[in-house]
Write an enzyme that holds these catalytic residues in place. Structure first.
Site, PDB file in Angstrom:
ATOM      1  N   SER A 143       0.861  -1.182   0.000  1.00 18.05           N
ATOM      2  CA  SER A 143       0.000   0.000   0.000  1.00 18.05           C
ATOM      3  C   SER A 143       0.897   1.232   0.000  1.00 18.05           C
ATOM      4  O   SER A 143       2.063   1.157   0.395  1.00 18.05           O
ATOM      5  CB  SER A 143      -0.924  -0.011   1.217  1.00 18.05           C
ATOM      6  OG  SER A 143      -0.168   0.117   2.397  1.00 18.05           O
ATOM      7  N   ARG A 144       0.339   2.347  -0.446  1.00 14.37           N
ATOM      8  CA  ARG A 144       1.168   3.555  -0.544  1.00 14.37           C
ATOM      9  C   ARG A 144       1.522   4.139   0.819  1.00 14.37           C
ATOM     10  O   ARG A 144       2.663   4.515   1.050  1.00 14.37           O
ATOM     11  CB  ARG A 144       0.462   4.613  -1.390  1.00 14.37           C
ATOM     12  CG  ARG A 144       0.519   4.298  -2.854  1.00 14.37           C
ATOM     13  CD  ARG A 144       0.083   5.462  -3.677  1.00 14.37           C
ATOM     14  NE  ARG A 144      -1.347   5.675  -3.500  1.00 14.37           N
ATOM     15  CZ  ARG A 144      -2.144   6.083  -4.461  1.00 14.37           C
ATOM     16  NH1 ARG A 144      -1.675   6.342  -5.660  1.00 14.37           N
ATOM     17  NH2 ARG A 144      -3.427   6.253  -4.236  1.00 14.37           N
ATOM     18  N   GLU A 162      -6.910  -1.468 -11.764  1.00 14.34           N
ATOM     19  CA  GLU A 162      -6.079  -1.314 -10.561  1.00 14.34           C
ATOM     20  C   GLU A 162      -4.840  -2.208 -10.627  1.00 14.34           C
ATOM     21  O   GLU A 162      -3.760  -1.810 -10.204  1.00 14.34           O
ATOM     22  CB  GLU A 162      -6.893  -1.602  -9.303  1.00 14.34           C
ATOM     23  CG  GLU A 162      -8.007  -0.600  -9.042  1.00 14.34           C
ATOM     24  CD  GLU A 162      -7.537   0.829  -8.861  1.00 14.34           C
ATOM     25  OE1 GLU A 162      -6.437   1.042  -8.308  1.00 14.34           O
ATOM     26  OE2 GLU A 162      -8.265   1.745  -9.268  1.00 14.34           O
ATOM     27  N   GLU A 188      -2.470  -0.278 -12.865  1.00 13.26           N
ATOM     28  CA  GLU A 188      -1.950   0.953 -12.265  1.00 13.26           C
ATOM     29  C   GLU A 188      -1.035   0.690 -11.069  1.00 13.26           C
ATOM     30  O   GLU A 188       0.001   1.324 -10.926  1.00 13.26           O
ATOM     31  CB  GLU A 188      -3.106   1.861 -11.832  1.00 13.26           C
ATOM     32  CG  GLU A 188      -3.881   2.433 -12.996  1.00 13.26           C
ATOM     33  CD  GLU A 188      -5.106   3.228 -12.546  1.00 13.26           C
ATOM     34  OE1 GLU A 188      -5.423   3.250 -11.339  1.00 13.26           O
ATOM     35  OE2 GLU A 188      -5.749   3.823 -13.430  1.00 13.26           O
ATOM     36  N   PRO A 199      -5.253  10.418   9.033  1.00  8.09           N
ATOM     37  CA  PRO A 199      -5.061  10.027  10.441  1.00  8.09           C
ATOM     38  C   PRO A 199      -6.330  10.051  11.305  1.00  8.09           C
ATOM     39  O   PRO A 199      -6.408   9.364  12.298  1.00  8.09           O
ATOM     40  CB  PRO A 199      -4.020  11.025  10.948  1.00  8.09           C
ATOM     41  CG  PRO A 199      -3.231  11.381   9.721  1.00  8.09           C
ATOM     42  CD  PRO A 199      -4.245  11.379   8.595  1.00  8.09           C
ATOM     43  N   LYS A 200      -7.336  10.838  10.919  1.00 13.00           N
ATOM     44  CA  LYS A 200      -8.541  10.954  11.746  1.00 13.00           C
ATOM     45  C   LYS A 200      -9.774  10.277  11.153  1.00 13.00           C
ATOM     46  O   LYS A 200     -10.821  10.249  11.789  1.00 13.00           O
ATOM     47  CB  LYS A 200      -8.860  12.430  11.996  1.00 13.00           C
ATOM     48  CG  LYS A 200      -7.822  13.120  12.849  1.00 13.00           C
ATOM     49  CD  LYS A 200      -8.211  14.542  13.128  1.00 13.00           C
ATOM     50  CE  LYS A 200      -7.155  15.217  13.978  1.00 13.00           C
ATOM     51  NZ  LYS A 200      -7.478  16.604  14.273  1.00 13.00           N
ATOM     52  N   HIS A 201      -9.681   9.755   9.942  1.00 13.44           N
ATOM     53  CA  HIS A 201     -10.865   9.198   9.291  1.00 13.44           C
ATOM     54  C   HIS A 201     -10.628   7.783   8.773  1.00 13.44           C
ATOM     55  O   HIS A 201      -9.705   7.548   8.004  1.00 13.44           O
ATOM     56  CB  HIS A 201     -11.304  10.098   8.127  1.00 13.44           C
ATOM     57  CG  HIS A 201     -11.736  11.457   8.566  1.00 13.44           C
ATOM     58  ND1 HIS A 201     -10.872  12.520   8.585  1.00 13.44           N
ATOM     59  CD2 HIS A 201     -12.927  11.908   9.033  1.00 13.44           C
ATOM     60  CE1 HIS A 201     -11.514  13.589   9.018  1.00 13.44           C
ATOM     61  NE2 HIS A 201     -12.754  13.251   9.311  1.00 13.44           N
ATOM     62  N   ARG A 236       5.057   1.877  -4.992  1.00 14.15           N
ATOM     63  CA  ARG A 236       4.734   0.551  -4.471  1.00 14.15           C
ATOM     64  C   ARG A 236       5.807  -0.463  -4.832  1.00 14.15           C
ATOM     65  O   ARG A 236       6.530  -0.277  -5.796  1.00 14.15           O
ATOM     66  CB  ARG A 236       3.414   0.053  -5.065  1.00 14.15           C
ATOM     67  CG  ARG A 236       2.229   0.942  -4.792  1.00 14.15           C
ATOM     68  CD  ARG A 236       1.005   0.396  -5.493  1.00 14.15           C
ATOM     69  NE  ARG A 236      -0.133   1.273  -5.380  1.00 14.15           N
ATOM     70  CZ  ARG A 236      -1.010   1.255  -4.389  1.00 14.15           C
ATOM     71  NH1 ARG A 236      -0.883   0.390  -3.414  1.00 14.15           N
ATOM     72  NH2 ARG A 236      -2.020   2.089  -4.368  1.00 14.15           N
TER      73      ARG A 236
END
Length: 147
Positions: free
Chosen positions: A29-30, A55, A58, A82-84, A110
């Protein structure tokens, strides 16, 4: 009690058979650099299996035959920032890899790596994805490819 919204995503399960052995390709994951399958959000002009196929190109530089029907789904919590966080349901479409490209859109963001199904199941964090990988390894013929 309010029910949490579940967001839809579509993923490719890239695989190949090398010397009679099944191999799975995972990408990092990025943000968190953990091992995942290529996946993304629905796109209006694409069918779910086409999103999975896009995907895979890409995120991992893959071309191949994608199943038109998902073999399974898994849930996970996606960190948007960070909050969601959001709950996602990911439908998974097997992709029989025919071509591994040398250059692709997200190659600088990646890593990609071939693994045995057991290695892949150990590498991923999501329990549902672990189960899916092991189930696919036990029955790779479940993929439905249009000929």
């Amino acid at each position: 009690m309010r029910k949490k919204k579940i967001y839809q995503q579509y993923a490719a399960l890239p695989f190949r058979i090398e010397q009679g052995l099944l191999q799975i390709l995972l990408v990092t994951s990025r943000e968190t650099r953990r091992w995942v399958v290529p996946k993304g959000w629905p796109e209006k002009h694409l069918k779910p299996y086409q999103v999975a196929e896009t995907e895979a190109y890409e995120e991992a530089g893959l071309k191949g035959d994608v199943s038109r029907t998902p073999i399974a789904a898994f849930e996970y919590v996606k960190l948007l920032d960070p909050k969601h966080k959001v709950n996602c349901l990911v439908e998974v479409f097997p992709l029989r890899v025919g071509n591994l490209l040398d250059t692709w859109p997200e190659q600088s963001q990646r890593r990609r790596q071939w693994m045995t199904p057991a290695e892949a199941a150990t590498a991923v964090q999501e329990k549902g994805l672990k189960r899916l990988l092991l189930n696919f390894a036990a029955n790779p013929d479940q993929a439905d490819f249009a000929d």
